[in-house]
Design an enzyme around this catalytic site. Structure first.
Site, PDB file in Angstrom:
ATOM      1  N   LYS A 112       2.830 -30.040  30.416  1.00  0.00           N
ATOM      2  CA  LYS A 112       4.197 -29.507  30.425  1.00  0.00           C
ATOM      3  C   LYS A 112       5.066 -30.297  31.399  1.00  0.00           C
ATOM      4  CE  LYS A 112       3.118 -24.712  29.198  1.00  0.00           C
ATOM      5  NZ  LYS A 112       2.970 -23.358  29.751  1.00  0.00           N
ATOM      6  N   LYS A 193      -2.792 -29.251  18.996  1.00  0.00           N
ATOM      7  CA  LYS A 193      -3.017 -27.802  18.873  1.00  0.00           C
ATOM      8  C   LYS A 193      -1.793 -27.131  18.244  1.00  0.00           C
ATOM      9  CE  LYS A 193      -1.990 -25.231  22.248  1.00  0.00           C
ATOM     10  NZ  LYS A 193      -1.734 -24.576  23.517  1.00  0.00           N
ATOM     11  N   LYS A 196       3.496 -22.706  19.661  1.00  0.00           N
ATOM     12  CA  LYS A 196       4.774 -22.014  19.419  1.00  0.00           C
ATOM     13  C   LYS A 196       5.957 -22.914  19.729  1.00  0.00           C
ATOM     14  CE  LYS A 196       3.162 -17.730  21.463  1.00  0.00           C
ATOM     15  NZ  LYS A 196       3.113 -17.687  22.907  1.00  0.00           N
TER      16      LYS A 196
HETATM   17  P1  TYM Z   1      -0.037 -18.012  24.612  1.00  0.00           P
HETATM   18  O1  TYM Z   1       1.108 -17.065  24.524  1.00  0.00           O
HETATM   19  O2  TYM Z   1       0.254 -19.474  24.596  1.00  0.00           O
HETATM   20  O3  TYM Z   1      -1.070 -17.737  23.472  1.00  0.00           O
HETATM   21  C1  TYM Z   1      -1.569 -16.434  23.230  1.00  0.00           C
HETATM   22  C2  TYM Z   1      -3.022 -16.506  22.795  1.00  0.00           C
HETATM   23  O4  TYM Z   1      -3.148 -17.314  21.628  1.00  0.00           O
HETATM   24  C3  TYM Z   1      -4.140 -18.318  21.845  1.00  0.00           C
HETATM   25  N1  TYM Z   1      -3.741 -19.530  21.122  1.00  0.00           N
HETATM   26  C4  TYM Z   1      -4.507 -20.163  20.234  1.00  0.00           C
HETATM   27  N2  TYM Z   1      -5.745 -19.916  19.764  1.00  0.00           N
HETATM   28  C5  TYM Z   1      -6.250 -20.761  18.832  1.00  0.00           C
HETATM   29  N3  TYM Z   1      -5.572 -21.834  18.349  1.00  0.00           N
HETATM   30  C6  TYM Z   1      -4.330 -22.130  18.790  1.00  0.00           C
HETATM   31  N4  TYM Z   1      -3.670 -23.178  18.299  1.00  0.00           N
HETATM   32  C7  TYM Z   1      -3.747 -21.272  19.778  1.00  0.00           C
HETATM   33  N5  TYM Z   1      -2.555 -21.271  20.411  1.00  0.00           N
HETATM   34  C8  TYM Z   1      -2.577 -20.202  21.231  1.00  0.00           C
HETATM   35  C9  TYM Z   1      -4.144 -18.539  23.346  1.00  0.00           C
HETATM   36  O5  TYM Z   1      -5.358 -19.121  23.784  1.00  0.00           O
HETATM   37  C10 TYM Z   1      -3.926 -17.142  23.862  1.00  0.00           C
HETATM   38  O6  TYM Z   1      -5.153 -16.437  23.896  1.00  0.00           O
HETATM   39  N6  TYM Z   1      -1.208 -18.033  29.472  1.00  0.00           N
HETATM   40  C11 TYM Z   1      -1.378 -17.317  28.236  1.00  0.00           C
HETATM   41  C12 TYM Z   1      -0.876 -15.881  28.300  1.00  0.00           C
HETATM   42  C13 TYM Z   1      -1.467 -15.058  29.411  1.00  0.00           C
HETATM   43  C14 TYM Z   1      -2.774 -14.506  29.442  1.00  0.00           C
HETATM   44  C15 TYM Z   1      -2.832 -13.760  30.654  1.00  0.00           C
HETATM   45  C16 TYM Z   1      -3.872 -14.570  28.586  1.00  0.00           C
HETATM   46  C17 TYM Z   1      -0.821 -14.666  30.544  1.00  0.00           C
HETATM   47  N7  TYM Z   1      -1.652 -13.879  31.282  1.00  0.00           N
HETATM   48  C18 TYM Z   1      -4.002 -13.091  31.014  1.00  0.00           C
HETATM   49  C19 TYM Z   1      -5.027 -13.885  28.945  1.00  0.00           C
HETATM   50  C20 TYM Z   1      -5.087 -13.164  30.147  1.00  0.00           C
HETATM   51  C21 TYM Z   1      -0.577 -18.008  27.144  1.00  0.00           C
HETATM   52  O7  TYM Z   1       0.371 -18.697  27.412  1.00  0.00           O
HETATM   53  O8  TYM Z   1      -0.933 -17.665  25.890  1.00  0.00           O
END
Ligand code: TYM
Length: 274
Positions: A112, A193, A196
């Site tokens: 990032k 990957k 979003k």
């Molecule tokens: P975020 O919002 O980017 O994504 C949410 C969840 O989706 C999963 N994910 C994917 N899994 C498979 N293939 C993909 N291409 C893919 N893109 C996203 C992510 O692994 C995630 O599980 N930092 C985290 C949010 C967060 C969080 C937490 C997660 C904040 N606090 C505490 C677990 C526990 C995030 O940005 O996820």
């Protein structure tokens, strides 16, 4: 008492099938065996600029998608992160126990930061806030996609360091990855990957996309120069389409091989799109 689960999703961009297969689908399954807290992490979202009105709308939309995906509010808690001040308070306590070098090593931070001219401090602190989300609830298990594995390792390191400095305080959380679908790739570029924040119109399948749009996106997905499926030599795009199919259907490896070996790519795409 049931063991506890904590996981979260940022209310930004459009939720896609990577979010569903990597996280949401497991959440729905686990809510019967664990006491679950699912968090809409708006404080994480503002590590990059967000329009306040749009962010509020996205928080509501994300909550609606949780329910539509099968999260049952009678047995699971859905929490908007910013409404519980203890997330930010614990994040500060953890920040003070976290060496800077640990944060600078995070690959998501490096990726990032490379894309931005000036880097906000929030981007660096991002994984400490995530550790706070998890440790606050004494979560035993954290179901996430593969891209969050490094942040989970850091969470355990921070917890261990804090416990060593101040006495046994935090529970060590376990990372729970799905066996299939932990990393769904972009349909347009299977080396990246599914994300979003990626803007390409054929990159991600949104959870709110119309069926006709989904069909079009799958039919345009990148494959390789072979005419048909060959499990011995497949390009990343074909692997990705097969992974998506397997993650949605729950088929075994043998079932996948039997059904798809030798299938021409046009038919593979039609099958996946259905
Ligand atoms: P975020 O919002 O980017 O994504 C949410 C969840 O989706 C999963 N994910 C994917 N899994 C498979 N293939 C993909 N291409 C893919 N893109 C996203 C992510 O692994 C995630 O599980 N930092 C985290 C949010 C967060 C969080 C937490 C997660 C904040 N606090 C505490 C677990 C526990 C995030 O940005 O996820």
């Amino acid at each position: 008492m049931k063991p506890r689960v904590l996981s979260g999703i940022q209310p930004t961009g459009s939720l896609h099938i990577g979010n569903y297969l990597g996280a949401l689908k497991n959440w729905v399954r686990m809510q019967h065996d664990y006491e679950c807290v699912f968090c809409i992490v708006d404080l994480h979202a503002i590590t990059v600029h967000q329009e306040p009105a749009e962010l509020r709308r996205k928080i509501e939309q994300t909550a609606a998608i949780f329910l539509a995906a099968g999260i049952d509010p009678k047995i699971s808690s859905v929490v908007v992160q910013s409404t519980v001040p203890a997330h930010a308070e614990l994040a500060w306590l953890l920040t003070c126990a976290t060496p800077l070098g640990w944060l600078e090593r995070m690959t998501q931070f490096k990726d990032k930061a490379a894309k931005q001219e000036s880097i906000g401090d929030g981007l660096l602190q991002y994984p400490v806030l995530m550790a706070a989300d998890i440790l606050l609830y004494k979560a035993n298990a954290v179901p996430v996609g593969d891209d969050q594995s490094q942040h989970l390792e850091l969470t355990r390191d921070i917890a261990q360091r804090f416990n060593a400095l101040y006495g046994d305080t935090f529970v060590m959380p376990e990372t729970k990855l799905p066996t299939v679908g932990a990393r769904i790739m972009g349909l347009d570029d299977p080396s990246k990957k599914m994300s979003k924040s990626e803007t390409g119109s054929n990159h991600a399948i949104g959870l709110l996309d119309e069926p006709s749009v989904i069909r079009k996106k799958v039919m345009r997905a990148t494959t390789d120069s072979n005419p048909a499926v060959d499990f011995e030599s497949m390009g990343a795009g074909v692997v990705n389409l097969l992974t998506i199919h397997q993650a949605f259907t729950g088929w075994t490896d043998d079932q996948m091989k039997q059904h798809f070996t030798g299938m021409r790519y046009g038919d593979l795409k039609k099958t996946v799109a259905e």
